[in-house]
Design an enzyme around this catalytic site. Sequence first.
Site, PDB file in Angstrom:
ATOM      1  N   HIS A  54      47.211  40.688  38.984  1.00 56.12           N
ATOM      2  CA  HIS A  54      46.637  40.997  40.277  1.00 56.12           C
ATOM      3  C   HIS A  54      46.607  42.503  40.546  1.00 56.12           C
ATOM      4  O   HIS A  54      45.628  43.039  41.051  1.00 56.12           O
ATOM      5  CB  HIS A  54      47.487  40.298  41.338  1.00 56.12           C
ATOM      6  CG  HIS A  54      46.865  40.273  42.684  1.00 56.12           C
ATOM      7  ND1 HIS A  54      45.936  39.327  43.033  1.00 56.12           N
ATOM      8  CD2 HIS A  54      47.048  41.064  43.759  1.00 56.12           C
ATOM      9  CE1 HIS A  54      45.568  39.556  44.275  1.00 56.12           C
ATOM     10  NE2 HIS A  54      46.221  40.591  44.744  1.00 56.12           N
TER      11      HIS A  54
ATOM     12  N   HIS B 113      41.131  35.284  48.124  1.00 56.85           N
ATOM     13  CA  HIS B 113      42.408  34.726  48.570  1.00 56.85           C
ATOM     14  C   HIS B 113      42.425  33.253  48.183  1.00 56.85           C
ATOM     15  O   HIS B 113      42.688  32.372  48.991  1.00 56.85           O
ATOM     16  CB  HIS B 113      42.612  34.935  50.077  1.00 56.85           C
ATOM     17  CG  HIS B 113      43.934  35.555  50.393  1.00 56.85           C
ATOM     18  ND1 HIS B 113      44.659  35.303  51.510  1.00 56.85           N
ATOM     19  CD2 HIS B 113      44.684  36.430  49.684  1.00 56.85           C
ATOM     20  CE1 HIS B 113      45.787  36.005  51.500  1.00 56.85           C
ATOM     21  NE2 HIS B 113      45.810  36.689  50.388  1.00 56.85           N
TER      22      HIS B 113
END
Lengths: 732, 81, 81, 230
Positions: free
Chosen positions: A48, A94
């Site tokens: 990430h 998300h």
Amino acid sequence: MTDTLSITPELVAEHGLTNEEYELILSVMGREPTITELGIFSVMWSEHCSYKSSKVWLKRLPTKAPWVIQGPGENAGVIDIGDGDAVIFKMESHNHPSYIEPYQGAATGVGGILRDVFTMGGRPIANLNALRFGSPDHPKTRHLVSGVVAGIGGYGNCVGVPTVAGECTFHPAYNGNILVNAMTVGLARKDRIFYSAAAGVGNPVVYVGSKTGRDGIHGATMASAEFTEDSEEKRPTVQVGDPFTEKLLIEACLELMAEDAIVAIQDMGAAGLTSSSVEMASKGGVGFELDLDRVPQREENMTPYEMMLSESQERMLMVLKPGSEAQAEAIFRKWDLDFAVIGRITDTGRLTLKHEGEIVGDIPVAPLVDKAPEYDRPWEPTPPAPALHPGDVPAPRSLGDALRTLMGCPDLASKRWIWEQYDHMVMADTVQRPGGDAAVVRVHGTTKGLALTTDCTPRYCKADPVEGGKQAVAEAWRNITATGAKPLAITDCMNFGNPERPIIMGQFAGAIQGMAEACTALEFPVISGNVSLYNETNGEAILPTPAIGGVGLLKDIDCMVTIALKTAGDWLYMVGESAGHLGQSLYLREVCGREDGPPPPVDLAIERRNGDFVRSAIENRQVVACHDLSDGGLLVAAAEMALAGDLGFDLDADWGSLPDHAALFGEDQGRYLVEVSEGEAFEAAARAAGVPVKRIGFVGGDTLNRGGERLISLAELREIHESWLPNYMENA
Amino acid sequence: MKAHVHVTLKTGVLDPQGKAIQHALAALGFDGVEDVRQGKFIELKLAETDAEKARASLDEMCRKLLANTVIENYTIDLVEE
Amino acid sequence: MKAHVHVTLKTGVLDPQGKAIQHALAALGFDGVEDVRQGKFIELKLAETDAEKARASLDEMCRKLLANTVIENYTIDLVEE
Amino acid sequence: MKSAVIVFPGSNCDRDLAVALEKVTGFRPIMVWHGEADFDKVDLIALPGGFSYGDYLRAGAMAARSPVMKEVVKRANRGVPVLGICNGFQVLTETGLLPGALMRNANLKFVCKDVWLKVERTDTIFTNRYARGQVIRIPVAHHDGNYFADADTIRRIEDNGQVAVRYCDADGSFSPASNPNGSIGNIAGIFNEAGNVLGMMPHPERLIEPALGGADGRGFFESVMQELVA
Ligand SMILES: Nc1ncnc2c1ncn2[C@@H]1O[C@H](COP(=O)(O)OP(=O)(O)O)[C@@H](O)[C@H]1O
Ligand SMILES: [Mg+2]
């Protein structure tokens, strides 16, 4: 170091680090790391934060144009729209949090992307959202749609930023892994952009916003770990959003930004205090010394590890000019927000953490960032799909029924149920509302407008990642063009499966290649973006989904067009040419029950030529309504224009040897459907531009006709198109 | 049979509403309010007369709908009428 | 001292949330749910140690902020820690 | 004409309202922060939409208790015109300046769309520029717009002619389908008994120019202007 917990192989594995990565940490540190340090390495080196699998590929995307002020690498990208105005935007995923807790996952996704934009000095003026759900029949889908939409609305409505556009489609490949991609667009003065590079040894490091709790610790690593059935046990890692505090934070930050007090500023996103401080220090080539006792805390007895890894929302980190602390504090206190000087800039190049009088972490910043692993993972190209000729695809029993099926199918049915839950008008500058090709938001106090869209056709990307990547960019470009605006730049959200599988990595590489070609040919550079990998559940990957968020500029909103048909008696023209391409079309899937063939190829030179022509025809006021042709093809586009304008039409074109259903439902690229009052002048302009146009019908009546024969009434079509989603959602 | 269900946020989960209420109470001059948490209170009237069965069914309702067990806890009380 | 405040809708005041829950429970296959009402449950931690004073102050908090007495009733319970 | 727009933490239509007031009346309003106990003498006080205090606890509840509202109530009782839009309407009911309460929408969902409204009174400072029974189109955007009051109160406000606007169909008829939130009697906006306080859920400030899709909202601001400057 007093942090005595010794680092076992199990602890290393739990932090998602491989043995080689841990060896690298040992060599960087020259000793065993403390648990806090290990946590910091693990989040900084997670997929990430480090982009370790994607970096080598992302470098290939074109990022420059004369109007680009800031490309990828900051919190968001920035473009110049003239008159001293700049537009700041970015899209972010998300996905995993939204699957686990749809309302809060989606809400905090919106909160996070808003912060990326106002941290750079932009007042957020629009939100968009690109959503992919599993099959409507899957038992979880309804609950996920309901929660995600409520969460996006709940956050965006409360902060008072209009949510003006997006997309929402369904496919079984997302059953166990939905996609929630949120985009924010902000407006700033070109000479008032704020960056994250820290500077000035001795300058105060300031924490503002909400207090830190034990939220989402390990959230960043969770977002990079493949899903397994038992990951629902990881649930408490989801954070709760507080849009009211975010609204205060926006106002307070913008108020301080109007003063001359900020050296650098960065929001605390994934991996909160860790990634924000490391990034600011690394960009500025300085060190940070933080006194963790001064971090505003919501919980008792928080450890340094917890504080550094917490993902509590609505927080920012700033470096202030010396002596500005009081001025800044007064503003944040006025807005009832926490404000704390938690450290200072050093010349050591190290991140030094103090807690209760001891040093609990001391990491050299440069290697923490530069030595982050970078993988050139093996990849395999997707084998080409066998060709599918129009003649191989059966005609429907009735054109009208095929149109009914398509206009009522989940992907094409109206998404009104969604956008009516979003305040899409707050700020009173929405001049083109959801439902068209791109939303248009006026630049406050001017006659300029920004055309905004998100696009991607994942089924094309699956069949051919390169063409699919091109098509996603081209469609965004086309949607902006169809309003009359000039496309300027894009952001992207690269949603893919497990990159350790060569076929997935090949999808990623292919999509990047296609996108890069399209961005170059269309002068539509990438200025920001986000990568979300490991979107798999039990080895089942999602469709490769490089979502594109596009921004374009209308010099004068008075010159804008919508998709709505305007006047009975006007002509309908198709711009571009049809080969009747039905491979991967919605007709094939929804009417014939097949998902095969190659996607329609995108000829970028033709795309550009046709689009530039359409835009000029809109500017010359020759075109009064315009819609690009995409999913579902010509007849679907015409039907959408009819519904928007509450006016019917007759399509009386003759296609020569092309079967009618291939002409009407084919998804050939580079095409537009336009309404024109003066046919001859329009044709002359097209001839001069060397663009093929074809008069295919005329506007009028309250039915949709093909060659004088009625296919369906507007009223029935509206019912079919509008009822699917509300019926699906409300008749559980 | 009547039942009372309380749904509250797990400890450690941020409670923006509670925080705002605490703040508003302070602004109104109420001193010494040290913490506020807001939850839901749900009253149900059930046809079921067997307490054990009612409780089992309520428990399922809580897990499936009334509470979001990712961030919330719940308690169930049966109330005699 | 801790206090529990329940804020509930007055009888006769329509309760959209309660109705929706009842409907959703039925859709999930829970039979025999005859009525559902949703209210608020507010937990407060007070510095005050005197029960009487705490109660008086809570009553004022309810009237001034926590409940809208046009549509809502409230109850206050002091809880020993 | 001098007006004031009250700004609470979380208000988000304050700018929209100020812009509309200025565009329609030609006068720029003053912006008054919620913490002010007093402010300049003005001809109109406007409470904007948005989410004061996040709408936490109840929409409008915390804003209604802020220092500035004491002053607003005082002036309203002296006859100063007060206009509350959306969250502003919720604040006005929470202060008791207007009867009833605004509850969660019947379908529990936030709703943002244009609705049709029937103008019920035209002899008031806020509506004199409309024709009686005129049907206008104005957007709503709210989660808690479901107007409720007990039967006696409803009877009283109906008898007094306190209903300003009601949700209706395009042809002016009333149906459940034209009611976006479940409000009793399709009530979209009400006056206080004296007629100087108007609260309404729809957002007239969002539809004051063709570029935004229509100008039906102008009438409210033009009416006040007409009244005050005349
Ligand atoms: N999740 C969503 N949020 C807001 N608007 C949406 C959403 N999904 C779809 N829309 C809107 O619905 C319209 C049709 O969407 P879509 O079919 O994806 O458009 P196109 O094919 O032109 O890209 C667009 O105006 C789009 O902005
Ligand atoms: Mg389109």
